[in-house]
Design a protein around this motif. Sequence first.
Motif, PDB file in Angstrom:
ATOM      1  N   VAL A  10       1.078  -1.192  -0.523  1.00 21.19           N
ATOM      2  CA  VAL A  10      -0.498   0.070  -0.111  1.00 21.19           C
ATOM      3  C   VAL A  10       1.159   1.037   0.234  1.00 21.19           C
ATOM      4  O   VAL A  10       1.104   2.282  -0.439  1.00 21.19           O
ATOM      5  N   ALA A  11       1.754   1.057   0.955  1.00 22.31           N
ATOM      6  CA  ALA A  11       2.523   3.066   1.104  1.00 22.31           C
ATOM      7  C   ALA A  11       3.378   2.399  -0.130  1.00 22.31           C
ATOM      8  O   ALA A  11       3.930   3.618  -0.859  1.00 22.31           O
ATOM      9  N   ARG A  22     -12.850  -5.263   1.816  1.00 17.32           N
ATOM     10  CA  ARG A  22     -13.294  -6.738   0.759  1.00 17.32           C
ATOM     11  C   ARG A  22     -13.104  -6.204  -0.693  1.00 17.32           C
ATOM     12  O   ARG A  22     -13.480  -6.821  -1.632  1.00 17.32           O
ATOM     13  N   GLN A  23     -12.418  -4.961  -1.067  1.00 14.65           N
ATOM     14  CA  GLN A  23     -11.891  -5.066  -2.098  1.00 14.65           C
ATOM     15  C   GLN A  23     -10.581  -4.875  -1.947  1.00 14.65           C
ATOM     16  O   GLN A  23     -10.126  -4.012  -1.283  1.00 14.65           O
ATOM     17  N   ILE A  24      -9.472  -5.733  -3.025  1.00 10.44           N
ATOM     18  CA  ILE A  24      -8.636  -5.044  -3.468  1.00 10.44           C
ATOM     19  C   ILE A  24      -8.283  -4.584  -5.056  1.00 10.44           C
ATOM     20  O   ILE A  24      -8.844  -4.903  -5.802  1.00 10.44           O
ATOM     21  N   THR A  25      -7.655  -3.417  -5.119  1.00 10.65           N
ATOM     22  CA  THR A  25      -7.197  -3.301  -6.696  1.00 10.65           C
ATOM     23  C   THR A  25      -5.290  -3.586  -6.998  1.00 10.65           C
ATOM     24  O   THR A  25      -4.970  -2.459  -6.343  1.00 10.65           O
ATOM     25  N   LYS A  32      -9.641  -5.063 -10.054  1.00 15.85           N
ATOM     26  CA  LYS A  32     -10.351  -4.562  -8.597  1.00 15.85           C
ATOM     27  C   LYS A  32     -10.448  -5.966  -9.141  1.00 15.85           C
ATOM     28  O   LYS A  32     -10.909  -6.899  -9.449  1.00 15.85           O
ATOM     29  N   ARG A  33     -10.298  -6.960  -7.370  1.00 17.32           N
ATOM     30  CA  ARG A  33     -10.233  -8.311  -7.396  1.00 17.32           C
ATOM     31  C   ARG A  33     -11.440  -8.275  -5.905  1.00 17.32           C
ATOM     32  O   ARG A  33     -11.418  -7.602  -4.799  1.00 17.32           O
ATOM     33  N   THR A  36     -11.984 -11.045  -0.058  1.00 22.88           N
ATOM     34  CA  THR A  36     -13.233 -11.659   0.421  1.00 22.88           C
ATOM     35  C   THR A  36     -12.576 -13.245   0.398  1.00 22.88           C
ATOM     36  O   THR A  36     -12.356 -14.017   1.201  1.00 22.88           O
ATOM     37  N   TYR A  37     -11.633 -13.434  -0.716  1.00 28.35           N
ATOM     38  CA  TYR A  37     -11.793 -14.662  -1.369  1.00 28.35           C
ATOM     39  C   TYR A  37     -10.313 -14.942  -0.465  1.00 28.35           C
ATOM     40  O   TYR A  37      -9.521 -14.395  -1.096  1.00 28.35           O
ATOM     41  N   PRO A  38     -10.732 -15.943  -0.444  1.00 26.80           N
ATOM     42  CA  PRO A  38      -8.658 -17.290   0.622  1.00 26.80           C
ATOM     43  C   PRO A  38      -7.892 -17.177  -1.305  1.00 26.80           C
ATOM     44  O   PRO A  38      -6.515 -16.707  -0.360  1.00 26.80           O
ATOM     45  N   GLU A  39      -8.596 -17.033  -2.207  1.00 32.09           N
ATOM     46  CA  GLU A  39      -6.961 -17.328  -3.211  1.00 32.09           C
ATOM     47  C   GLU A  39      -6.778 -16.485  -3.253  1.00 32.09           C
ATOM     48  O   GLU A  39      -5.510 -15.393  -3.704  1.00 32.09           O
ATOM     49  N   GLU A  40      -7.791 -14.985  -3.339  1.00 29.75           N
ATOM     50  CA  GLU A  40      -7.392 -13.992  -3.743  1.00 29.75           C
ATOM     51  C   GLU A  40      -6.406 -12.894  -2.805  1.00 29.75           C
ATOM     52  O   GLU A  40      -4.938 -11.633  -2.854  1.00 29.75           O
ATOM     53  N   GLN A  41      -6.491 -12.892  -1.404  1.00 27.83           N
ATOM     54  CA  GLN A  41      -5.331 -12.681  -0.651  1.00 27.83           C
ATOM     55  C   GLN A  41      -4.507 -13.491  -0.755  1.00 27.83           C
ATOM     56  O   GLN A  41      -3.033 -12.695   0.112  1.00 27.83           O
ATOM     57  N   VAL A  42      -3.905 -14.992  -0.659  1.00 29.97           N
ATOM     58  CA  VAL A  42      -3.183 -15.272  -1.434  1.00 29.97           C
ATOM     59  C   VAL A  42      -2.057 -14.908  -2.658  1.00 29.97           C
ATOM     60  O   VAL A  42      -1.303 -14.154  -2.462  1.00 29.97           O
TER      61      VAL A  42
END
Length: 733
Positions: A10-11, A22-25, A32-33, A36-42
Amino acid sequence: MSKNLISKGVANHLIEIADDQRQITYLHQNKKRNYTYPEEQVQAVTFLKLVLIYGYPVEQVRLLVPIKIGAGRKKEADMVVYSDTACTVPHIVVECKKADASEMEFKEGVAQAYSYACGISKKPMYAWITSGTKNQTFFIGDENTVMTTKPDIPRYGNVGVEAYKYAKGGRKGNEDSLGDNIKQKFFDIETVSESDLTRRFKLAHNALWAGGELNPSTAFDELDKLIFCKIWDERKLRKKGEAYDFQVFNTSLPKNATSEQITRAEHKNSNELFARIKKLYAEGKRQDPEVFKDDIRLKPVKVKAVVGYLEGINLKDTDLDSKGKAFETFMGSYFRGDFGQYFTPRNIVQFIINVLPITNHSRVLDTSCGSGGFLLYTLEKIRKQADEYFENQKGDPENDIAEGADHHRYWHDFVSKKLFGIEINEQIARTAKMNMIIHNDGQTNVIAADGLLKDEALRQRSHNREFKYNSFDFIVTNPPFGSVVKQLEKAYLHQYKLGNKDVSWLDTKNSAVQGRANQSTEVLFIEQCWYFLKEGGTLAIVVPDGILTNSSLQYVRDRIEEWYRIVAVVSMPQTAFAHTGAGVKSSVLFLKKWDKATTESLQSIKDRLKNNIKTTHHYEATIERIEKEKKDIIKAHRGFENTTSETDRKAIAKTPAFKAWKKGIQQKYTNAINQLKTNLHDQYIQQKQIVLPDYSIFMAIAEDIGYDATGKTTPNNELVAIGEALEKFMATL
């Protein structure tokens, strides 16, 4: 490490996380994804590793790359790393799986990565399959030849990879070092969170038994052995840059290797790993031969699967409490049910250990240690004391070497010389040993034996000369409830005072002491603990409430008051052990062993009181009179019917009517004798409270102990306040 990476990402304006999480860009591609999806966090963490750790320019890392597979089918690769800024030469295909992906799901990921690589190019490239928990890297040769194992992907600017990934002195993974020295060749192993460690243990165990090749029990034992090897590997002396043995190494191949050569090389790679593991195991067994007595019974491929989950973590330096909870959670999920009785709930263990004034000079024993909960909390208590005395042990290593050595010596000498456990179940005993080893002590004094064997028998069986009667300052234990020791099965039963029936003080027939056919284990452990304790030593024991309340067990309570000063009785709720499958109402007794003179004095006082009561009530004469009156009535047929001759009485004595009358007379006088005995016994109990030395006993009832019948946490734990009050009370004794 994951949280640090996300913060740094982020920094550095590589990603943005929505306020609601709930959303990552991914900013460089504006993708944008759903976060909250476990695979997305990995996937997010993996992307940041590629850029911040492996050094790849963000422009050369593409997410969700469309790939044509087979006859027109289109798929998306999670990520592709390219060798050029135009993104035309694929270098690494990345497949991400959720953190708790099973071994089967992970293997599916390997197949997916290979198919994506085949679909994107025929040129050589790497495939990286990661769940965060486990990583596997392969090199795919020209024309998509068979994949070969690699320890890691190459860093940016490097043509190949090193022979191994993990070496002493590599990057620690903390936020201060992320992004620095990206050309550094190796990683150091890293500490992990409790949840991550628990996940790794469970997935590694499942990898061993899933599919039915091993039963869960055997898989548990084999995983214990590999964890044992992992710990010994971390303890080995090695210089900075030297490789750890507990990891997958590079697969060596000749140029232009054939498929057959590649297969043989992979097989050799697994065998070489297995050889390193067996060497670690042999080293550990030499240091502590009581931990495991048999060899590793796994195929090399299974060993390699487990190594994949554990190779990158640092068990030695992972937080003590995190390790303890992780191992306990893992064990609990496996042993729950048949072995549930071996686990005393954490809140009860903590309450007992916190209350007791144990120091590093105390000798401490658990006679039924199960998985080692009491031992571990005792170790933690001594560690905290070391923290108080040696406050700088975690400071500057250059200035605090002596301080750190003192800190280590303080608790390590205690564990190696003064902390002991006995467990009858061999598998649980091995688990307790591993539980201690995983907490850094390097050796254990846990033996697999029947805790009711006499001390000499225990010493002979274990070859540990420290299991001696009259030598322990503290015993903390939760003996098994409900089981019995039978004389026909255990010859030692009659060696126990509580394994025999004493002659009643109201007995007039000069009966001899009789051996009991059986006795409850919890009763015998009260006596066994008395033998093991020094005079003045303290026993904290969990007992079923029947020992405190059942009239048939008064003889046990009599022995307790002769052997011990009763310090405290803390009643547990009915639900205390419900979630482990046991519904017995229980209490914790805190008892301090009297010295020999006091025990003999108490016995003498009680004997005098009994004799005085019998003398005052002319007990023996009264019994004799009652017995004589009974015999006279029966002999004369008094009250049955008039008979005129001795011949008539003999004939009548054989009739059913007379036999029934005689039985009634006998019962009447037996009842009279029993009533007399009851009256005298009640009088004895009342007067005993007057003549015996008086002292205060701490009493408490805990209704909420921090969890409910299902094991779910509740907001209130009354044991905390009770413990504080009891600790103050004990300080006044």
